[in-house]
Enzyme design. Structure first.
Site, PDB file in Angstrom:
ATOM      1  N   LEU A 105      48.091  34.596  38.204  1.00  0.00           N
ATOM      2  CA  LEU A 105      46.920  35.401  37.888  1.00  0.00           C
ATOM      3  C   LEU A 105      46.078  35.482  39.162  1.00  0.00           C
ATOM      4  O   LEU A 105      45.970  34.502  39.902  1.00  0.00           O
ATOM      5  CB  LEU A 105      46.098  34.767  36.755  1.00  0.00           C
ATOM      6  CG  LEU A 105      46.765  34.680  35.380  1.00  0.00           C
ATOM      7  CD1 LEU A 105      45.841  33.965  34.389  1.00  0.00           C
ATOM      8  CD2 LEU A 105      47.135  36.062  34.859  1.00  0.00           C
ATOM      9  N   ASP A 106      45.479  36.632  39.417  1.00  0.00           N
ATOM     10  CA  ASP A 106      44.629  36.780  40.596  1.00  0.00           C
ATOM     11  C   ASP A 106      43.493  35.768  40.562  1.00  0.00           C
ATOM     12  O   ASP A 106      43.120  35.255  39.501  1.00  0.00           O
ATOM     13  CB  ASP A 106      44.051  38.194  40.655  1.00  0.00           C
ATOM     14  CG  ASP A 106      45.120  39.261  40.803  1.00  0.00           C
ATOM     15  OD1 ASP A 106      46.221  38.923  41.274  1.00  0.00           O
ATOM     16  OD2 ASP A 106      44.847  40.419  40.435  1.00  0.00           O
ATOM     17  N   LYS A 107      42.897  35.533  41.718  1.00  0.00           N
ATOM     18  CA  LYS A 107      41.838  34.532  41.827  1.00  0.00           C
ATOM     19  C   LYS A 107      40.684  34.807  40.866  1.00  0.00           C
ATOM     20  O   LYS A 107      40.135  33.883  40.260  1.00  0.00           O
ATOM     21  CB  LYS A 107      41.320  34.480  43.267  1.00  0.00           C
ATOM     22  CG  LYS A 107      40.294  33.385  43.519  1.00  0.00           C
ATOM     23  CD  LYS A 107      39.899  33.328  44.979  1.00  0.00           C
ATOM     24  CE  LYS A 107      38.890  32.201  45.229  1.00  0.00           C
ATOM     25  NZ  LYS A 107      38.507  32.121  46.677  1.00  0.00           N
ATOM     26  N   HIS A 190      48.770  42.520  41.419  1.00  0.00           N
ATOM     27  CA  HIS A 190      47.621  43.374  41.100  1.00  0.00           C
ATOM     28  C   HIS A 190      47.999  44.523  40.164  1.00  0.00           C
ATOM     29  O   HIS A 190      47.342  45.579  40.180  1.00  0.00           O
ATOM     30  CB  HIS A 190      47.003  43.958  42.376  1.00  0.00           C
ATOM     31  CG  HIS A 190      46.285  42.962  43.225  1.00  0.00           C
ATOM     32  ND1 HIS A 190      45.568  41.899  42.702  1.00  0.00           N
ATOM     33  CD2 HIS A 190      46.159  42.858  44.574  1.00  0.00           C
ATOM     34  CE1 HIS A 190      45.027  41.199  43.692  1.00  0.00           C
ATOM     35  NE2 HIS A 190      45.392  41.744  44.841  1.00  0.00           N
TER      36      HIS A 190
END
Length: 240
Positions: A105-107, A190
């Site tokens: 998962l993105d930051k 993304h």
């Protein structure tokens, strides 16, 4: 394994501390060979005793399967010299067992992250041909409508690939904000943000609330081991 204290047996998996294990024993959550066990110091033969915690077998199996609620601002990585990672939020005992995130998962993305040291299952769950669905709650910076839903259903053309058909459900939509749920079987870098960008929308917040049959049910920053039924369901999905 031989003879061992009950609280040590419950704690050595890394899924709970020794203190927490003792508390669970005293609270009557543990049975040994079908009988309630309330003495954390009790010694038993780990090779033969049937130990249950809240009705689930306590086994010192080589594999660990965890549901983790990732907070924002934490990297999905094993280690990083500058930033905190999801692994920094786990006990040392689990890190020693090489439990790692399945996918990323993105930051700034929050929500359900599956962690395991079962590499084969992790690989299968991430394979696009398995069609393991992930569900996200998305807040975007503008309205969404029927054309957006249809575009997601068709498969969006991005700069380097065509996203597979996904299901977009619009929950709220105003001139300057929308709330929706999107389900997709891919997980490229993304991807959700890029899919919304392709429709002229910027994602403001992104939260994964389900992964296959798993539905997030722990507090932010917390984790829990999966039940035997949940593990079986994931294995079944990975065979699809």
């Amino acid at each position: 394994m031989g003879w061992i204290r009950l609280d040590k047996l419950l704690a050595q998996s890394g899924e709970r501390s020794r203190t927490e294990a003792a508390r669970l024993v005293r609270a009557g959550c543990v049975t040994v060979d079908g009988q309630p066990a309330r003495d954390p110091a009790r010694k038993l033969d780990a090779d033969t005793a049937a130990v249950l915690l809240n009705g689930q077998p306590v086994l010192d199996e080589p594999y660990r399967y965890l549901m983790f609620h990732k907070p924002a601002g934490v990297l999905t990585a094993a280690r990083d010299r500058k930033a905190k990672t999801v692994m920094d939020l786990l006990p040392e005992a689990l890190r020693r067992r090489d439990v790692l995130p399945v996918g990323r998962l993105d930051k700034d993305t929050t929500g359900l992250l599956l962690l395991t040291n079962d590499g084969e299952l992790a690989h299968r769950l991430l394979a696009p041909q398995r069609h393991v669905w992930k569900e996200y709650r998305v807040v975007a910076d503008g309205p969404l409508g029927r054309e957006d839903v249809e575009a997601f259903e068709t498969g969006l053309e991005l700069s380097d690939f065509t996203a597979k058909p996904a299901k977009l459900t619009v929950l709220e939509s105003t001139e300057d904000r929308s709330v929706s749920v999107v389900c997709l079987s891919e997980g490229k870098f993304h991807q959700v943000k890029r899919m919304f960008a392709a429709r002229g929308r910027e994602v403001l917040t992104l939260h994964r609330q389900a992964f296959g049959s798993l539905v997030l049910d722990v507090e932010e920053g917390a984790y829990r081991p999966l039940t035997l039924q949940e593990i079986a369901a994931l294995r079944a999905a990975a065979q699809g």
